[in-house]
Design a protein around this motif. Structure first.
Motif, PDB file in Angstrom:
ATOM      1  N   GLU A 202      50.428  40.517  38.295  1.00 31.03           N
ATOM      2  CA  GLU A 202      50.300  39.242  38.981  1.00 31.03           C
ATOM      3  C   GLU A 202      51.327  38.242  38.469  1.00 31.03           C
ATOM      4  OE1 GLU A 202      46.411  37.376  40.453  1.00 31.03           O
ATOM      5  OE2 GLU A 202      46.775  36.410  38.532  1.00 31.03           O
TER       6      GLU A 202
ATOM      7  N   HIS B  65      52.753  34.537  37.723  1.00 30.41           N
ATOM      8  CA  HIS B  65      52.220  33.250  37.308  1.00 30.41           C
ATOM      9  C   HIS B  65      53.284  32.177  37.538  1.00 30.41           C
ATOM     10  CE1 HIS B  65      48.793  35.135  35.228  1.00 30.41           C
ATOM     11  NE2 HIS B  65      49.660  36.069  34.908  1.00 30.41           N
TER      12      HIS B  65
ATOM     13  N   LEU C 238      39.988  29.780  39.131  1.00 30.50           N
ATOM     14  CA  LEU C 238      39.655  30.736  38.081  1.00 30.50           C
ATOM     15  C   LEU C 238      38.605  30.130  37.164  1.00 30.50           C
ATOM     16  CD1 LEU C 238      43.240  32.060  37.310  1.00 30.50           C
ATOM     17  CD2 LEU C 238      41.521  33.032  38.821  1.00 30.50           C
TER      18      LEU C 238
ATOM     19  N   SER D  23      39.824  29.874  33.356  1.00 30.75           N
ATOM     20  CA  SER D  23      41.286  29.801  33.371  1.00 30.75           C
ATOM     21  C   SER D  23      41.836  29.207  32.087  1.00 30.75           C
ATOM     22  CB  SER D  23      41.748  28.950  34.562  1.00 30.75           C
ATOM     23  OG  SER D  23      41.269  27.638  34.446  1.00 30.75           O
TER      24      SER D  23
ATOM     25  N   SER E 242      47.184  28.911  34.026  1.00 29.04           N
ATOM     26  CA  SER E 242      46.862  29.273  35.408  1.00 29.04           C
ATOM     27  C   SER E 242      45.424  28.891  35.718  1.00 29.04           C
ATOM     28  CB  SER E 242      47.069  30.770  35.622  1.00 29.04           C
ATOM     29  OG  SER E 242      46.291  31.533  34.730  1.00 29.04           O
TER      30      SER E 242
ATOM     31  N   LYS F 278      43.990  31.160  41.849  1.00 31.53           N
ATOM     32  CA  LYS F 278      44.475  32.452  42.320  1.00 31.53           C
ATOM     33  C   LYS F 278      44.635  32.361  43.833  1.00 31.53           C
ATOM     34  CE  LYS F 278      43.144  37.347  42.518  1.00 31.53           C
ATOM     35  NZ  LYS F 278      42.088  38.321  42.122  1.00 31.53           N
TER      36      LYS F 278
ATOM     37  N   THR G  69      45.672  34.509  47.299  1.00 32.98           N
ATOM     38  CA  THR G  69      45.815  35.838  47.888  1.00 32.98           C
ATOM     39  C   THR G  69      46.509  35.695  49.237  1.00 32.98           C
ATOM     40  OG1 THR G  69      43.774  36.578  46.816  1.00 32.98           O
ATOM     41  CG2 THR G  69      44.595  37.909  48.646  1.00 32.98           C
TER      42      THR G  69
ATOM     43  N   THR H  89      48.743  38.794  45.126  1.00 31.08           N
ATOM     44  CA  THR H  89      48.177  37.586  44.529  1.00 31.08           C
ATOM     45  C   THR H  89      49.170  36.957  43.574  1.00 31.08           C
ATOM     46  OG1 THR H  89      47.165  38.765  42.665  1.00 31.08           O
ATOM     47  CG2 THR H  89      45.812  38.494  44.655  1.00 31.08           C
TER      48      THR H  89
ATOM     49  N   SER I 154      49.037  33.494  40.549  1.00 30.68           N
ATOM     50  CA  SER I 154      48.228  32.438  39.959  1.00 30.68           C
ATOM     51  C   SER I 154      49.105  31.226  39.710  1.00 30.68           C
ATOM     52  CB  SER I 154      47.569  32.903  38.658  1.00 30.68           C
ATOM     53  OG  SER I 154      48.545  33.220  37.688  1.00 30.68           O
TER      54      SER I 154
END
Length: 202
Positions: free
Chosen positions: A2, A4, A87, A90, A94, A97, A99, A109, A111
């Motif tokens: 993922e 960031h 999140l 978190s 981040s 999230k 998608t 996805t 973040s």
């Protein structure tokens, strides 16, 4: 793995791109999700945006702003955010999230520490987080929504989540939406740097 980033902006219209220009120039990694449906794009001539006395088409103005944001490092993703989540546990790096569809047709996805929702057309990301909207009294048509309790700063009751443009309740004028999107960006930059941000050109 993922990805960031610092700032995700949902909406590639005038307020979202204004915010992106500032966050990117300030060194914050920024991704704009733009499905190409800005309400300004179909306008054949915009005469009320300062700096263009002969008028400029909405499409050209959006194109110029997109190029300017890219110049500072903004990434443009031409897919719609299908889901926005906060999140629960978190870190400072981040908080959200996002998608969205991948180029291959699956889901992807990323973040982000901050999110700016700058689309008055696509309200699902706000609904995902329980943000309530209402008809904006600043727009006579009655077809435009704003975030209930919104403000010029764009801040919401969810830390790190901002709204830009007409969602903040400003009148339907492109220069005001651009200025308010910039204000939301300045709030984020100042929070990230821990001091008031000023962009000085040389």
């Amino acid at each position: 793995m993922e990805k960031h980033i610092d700032t995700a902006i949902i909406g590639g219209g005038i307020s979202g791109l204004s915010a992106a220009i500032y966050t990117s120039q300030a060194g914050l990694t920024t991704t704009v999700f733009d499905t190409g449906k800005s309400q300004l794009k179909p306008i054949s001539k915009v005469y009320n945006y300062p700096g263009f006395p002969e008028g400029i088409s909405g499409k050209e103005l959006i194109s110029k702003m997109t190029d300017q944001s890219k110049q500072f490092g903004t990434e443009i993703v031409t897919h719609q955010v299908e889901k926005l989540e906060r999140l629960a546990h978190s870190s400072e790096e981040s908080r959200f999230k996002l998608t969205f569809s991948s180029e291959e047709g699956g889901q992807q996805t990323l973040s982000a520490k901050y999110v700016i929702v700058a689309s008055n057309i696509y309200l699902k990301p706000l609904k995902d987080l329980g943000i309530e909207t209402e008809v904006s009294p600043a727009v006579p048509s009655g077809k435009i929504s704003r975030v209930r309790g919104g403000s010029w700063s764009g801040e919401t009751h969810i830390p790190g989540l901002y709204v830009a443009g007409l969602l903040s309740g400003v009148p339907t004028q492109s220069i005001i939406a651009a200025g308010q999107g910039t204000q939301a960006a300045m709030e984020i930059i100042s929070a990230e740097k821990g001091k008031a941000h000023v962009w000085h050109d040389k």
